[in-house]
Design a protein around this motif. Structure first.
Motif, mmCIF file in Angstrom:
data_model
loop_
_atom_site.group_PDB
_atom_site.id
_atom_site.type_symbol
_atom_site.label_atom_id
_atom_site.label_comp_id
_atom_site.label_asym_id
_atom_site.label_seq_id
_atom_site.Cartn_x
_atom_site.Cartn_y
_atom_site.Cartn_z
ATOM 1 N N ILE A 271 0.830 -1.200 0.000
ATOM 2 C CA ILE A 271 0.000 0.000 0.000
ATOM 3 C C ILE A 271 0.867 1.254 0.000
ATOM 4 N N GLU A 272 0.198 2.384 -0.211
ATOM 5 C CA GLU A 272 0.797 3.697 -0.009
ATOM 6 C C GLU A 272 -0.006 4.412 1.074
ATOM 7 N N ALA A 273 0.689 5.179 1.912
ATOM 8 C CA ALA A 273 0.005 5.845 3.024
ATOM 9 C C ALA A 273 0.682 7.167 3.340
ATOM 10 N N ALA A 274 -0.065 8.041 3.983
ATOM 11 C CA ALA A 274 0.472 9.321 4.448
ATOM 12 C C ALA A 274 0.867 9.192 5.918
ATOM 13 N N ILE A 275 1.953 9.867 6.296
ATOM 14 C CA ILE A 275 2.467 9.787 7.673
ATOM 15 C C ILE A 275 1.373 10.088 8.692
ATOM 16 N N ASN A 276 0.581 11.105 8.436
ATOM 17 C CA ASN A 276 -0.411 11.545 9.424
ATOM 18 C C ASN A 276 -1.567 10.567 9.608
ATOM 19 N N THR A 277 -1.668 9.538 8.738
ATOM 20 C CA THR A 277 -2.752 8.555 8.873
ATOM 21 C C THR A 277 -2.300 7.266 9.542
ATOM 22 N N ILE A 278 -1.014 7.160 9.850
ATOM 23 C CA ILE A 278 -0.469 5.925 10.426
ATOM 24 C C ILE A 278 -0.643 5.949 11.937
ATOM 25 N N THR A 279 -1.328 4.930 12.472
ATOM 26 C CA THR A 279 -1.496 4.799 13.918
ATOM 27 C C THR A 279 -1.082 3.390 14.337
ATOM 28 N N GLU A 280 -0.872 3.219 15.628
ATOM 29 C CA GLU A 280 -0.460 1.906 16.134
ATOM 30 C C GLU A 280 -1.510 0.850 15.819
ATOM 31 N N LYS A 281 -2.784 1.180 16.014
ATOM 32 C CA LYS A 281 -3.856 0.229 15.745
ATOM 33 C C LYS A 281 -3.923 -0.137 14.265
ATOM 34 N N LYS A 282 -3.812 0.870 13.394
ATOM 35 C CA LYS A 282 -3.889 0.594 11.967
ATOM 36 C C LYS A 282 -2.749 -0.305 11.506
ATOM 37 N N VAL A 283 -1.555 -0.070 12.008
ATOM 38 C CA VAL A 283 -0.421 -0.921 11.641
ATOM 39 C C VAL A 283 -0.651 -2.337 12.155
ATOM 40 N N GLU A 284 -1.222 -2.454 13.332
ATOM 41 C CA GLU A 284 -1.551 -3.775 13.881
ATOM 42 C C GLU A 284 -2.513 -4.518 12.963
ATOM 43 N N TYR A 285 -3.543 -3.823 12.468
ATOM 44 C CA TYR A 285 -4.517 -4.454 11.585
ATOM 45 C C TYR A 285 -3.897 -4.802 10.229
ATOM 46 N N LEU A 286 -3.023 -3.934 9.728
ATOM 47 C CA LEU A 286 -2.341 -4.219 8.464
ATOM 48 C C LEU A 286 -1.494 -5.480 8.576
ATOM 49 N N LYS A 287 -0.794 -5.611 9.685
ATOM 50 C CA LYS A 287 0.030 -6.792 9.916
ATOM 51 C C LYS A 287 -0.832 -8.053 9.909
ATOM 52 N N LYS A 288 -1.988 -7.964 10.555
ATOM 53 C CA LYS A 288 -2.901 -9.100 10.613
ATOM 54 C C LYS A 288 -3.403 -9.472 9.216
ATOM 55 N N MET A 289 -3.618 -8.488 8.374
ATOM 56 C CA MET A 289 -4.133 -8.716 7.025
ATOM 57 C C MET A 289 -3.092 -9.324 6.094
ATOM 58 N N GLY A 290 -1.793 -9.117 6.414
ATOM 59 C CA GLY A 290 -0.739 -9.626 5.550
ATOM 60 C C GLY A 290 -0.059 -8.554 4.724
ATOM 61 N N CYS A 291 -0.048 -7.325 5.229
ATOM 62 C CA CYS A 291 0.618 -6.234 4.516
ATOM 63 C C CYS A 291 2.121 -6.480 4.467
ATOM 64 N N LEU A 292 2.693 -6.404 3.268
ATOM 65 C CA LEU A 292 4.123 -6.618 3.084
ATOM 66 C C LEU A 292 4.912 -5.320 3.170
ATOM 67 N N SER A 293 4.341 -4.243 2.650
ATOM 68 C CA SER A 293 5.118 -3.029 2.482
ATOM 69 C C SER A 293 4.220 -1.795 2.491
ATOM 70 N N ILE A 294 4.713 -0.719 3.111
ATOM 71 C CA ILE A 294 4.021 0.567 3.104
ATOM 72 C C ILE A 294 4.963 1.599 2.493
#
Length: 372
Positions: free
Chosen positions: A250-273
């Motif tokens: 995915i692509e993301a903006a710094i101001n939208t990154i939170t601890e919870k969101k990263v946790e959910y991305l990891k659970k989904m199988g996100c490889l790279s931001i």
């Protein structure tokens, strides 16, 4: 295609379009022929070459230009002798209307989103239809019309079957180097410019695409993927892991990154931001680029968070902005080092037509108004 029309695609990422290749693709189609050319600014010159090739071979065919450059510069595009029509804005349902009118042997006049060059070279400028909302009404994308070689992409030293796709559409930020503000402007800056597919639609669609095309990875091209709310991402992560389980980028903006969101991305199988830093200088970010506000300290902490969750982080930097000094460029270099992102990419600023930063370059005498 869903509406009963024959469709084929020639992808120049696979092989250049030649007259013989064009004839081979067209021979199975029925008249009247509609030729669509999707052009960014960097590819518009090639678009004009292809339009000329098409008109020489099929003089009665209709050549339609779409994508961002024709939306920004429709008068320029229709000034080309081989261009017949420009589609401005979102074009999915526009092409359905064009094909239906041609089947009925009716004029294309009055179709919303179209700028049409008439026989006397006068241009009919039709208004835009509303944005496609909700996005769930769109059919599943038919990647089956692409050459199978299109699916093979390199990623970290290996080759995978992959496609680019979207779960949301539109960006609400005002970055001056980007064309999103222009895209919003032609629609009158609507509040619903950024739209998201429902969780049910996402799961159904991506499951279909994964199985239909035997995908290994998918790259979501959403401009600001993590603008999705935490609650929706939480629910999506559970459903995605259970029913799709397809690694993604995915692509993301710094101001939208939170601890919870990263946790959910990891659970989904996100490889790279991939993250748009653009500049490590606060003044450039805030006053020249007009990016959403974040500090250098936040960049460092957010990259640390991503690294901790073993998701690859890539920082995008741009150099050569107007009013940028050598010292400011080194601010970007130093911040990229301090953030410890595993990957950093650097590109040169390009003043695309339609961006506010191009206007600044012209106003300050850095570019002529007709510079290409």
């Amino acid at each position: 295609k869903k509406s009963g029309h024959d469709v084929t695609i020639i992808d120049e990422e696979i092989a250049p379009v030649t007259e013989s290749a064009l004839a081979e693709q067209v021979k199975s189609l029925k008249k009247p022929y509609i030729f669509g050319l999707s052009c960014l600014t960097a590819g518009i010159a090639r678009g004009y070459e292809l339009a000329g090739l098409i008109k020489r071979r099929y003089p009665d065919g209709i050549v339609i230009f779409g994508n961002i450059h024709p939306s920004v510069m429709p008068d320029e595009v229709l000034g080309n002798k081989d261009a017949d029509i420009v589609v401005r804005g979102e074009g999915e349902f526009v092409f359905v209307d064009i094909a239906a009118r041609m089947d009925e042997k009716k004029s294309l006049s009055g179709i919303k989103n179209l700028w049409i060059k008439n026989n006397d070279n006068q241009i009919e400028k039709n208004e835009l239809r509303p944005l496609i909302d909700p996005l769930d009404q769109l059919e599943h994308a038919d990647f089956g019309i692409y050459d199978d070689r299109t699916f093979y992409r390199p990623y970290h030293g290996k080759i995978y079957r992959c496609i680019d796709y979207e779960l949301s559409r539109g960006c609400l930020y005002n970055c001056t180097f980007c064309l999103s503000p222009f895209q919003r402007s032609i629609y009158g800056f609507p509040k619903n410019f950024r739209r998201e597919k429902s969780i049910d639609k996402i799961i159904d669609e991506i499951s279909y695409l994964k199985n239909r095309h035997k995908l290994d990875i998918i790259r979501y091209q959403d401009e600001t993927f993590l603008s999705i709310g935490e609650d929706k991402l939480k629910d999506l992560s559970a459903a995605y892991k259970k029913h799709v389980n397809l690694p993604f980028i995915i692509e993301a903006a710094i101001n939208t990154i939170t601890e919870k969101k990263v946790e959910y991305l990891k659970k989904m199988g996100c490889l790279s931001i991939s993250i748009g830093l653009e500049s490590g200088n606060q003044h450039i970010r805030d006053n020249v680029l007009k990016k959403p506000f974040f500090t250098n300290a936040e960049v460092i902490s957010k990259i640390k968070l991503i690294n901790k969750n073993r998701i690859r982080a890539t920082l995008f930097n741009i150099i050569g902005f107007p009013l940028e000094t050598k010292e400011m460029i080194f601010d970007s270099i130093n911040l990229s080092h301090a953030a410890k992102a595993p990957y950093c990419l650097v590109s040169f600023f390009q003043p695309w037509e339609g961006t506010r930063l191009r206007d600044l370059c012209v106003q300050n005498g850095m570019l002529d108004s007709d510079s290409k």
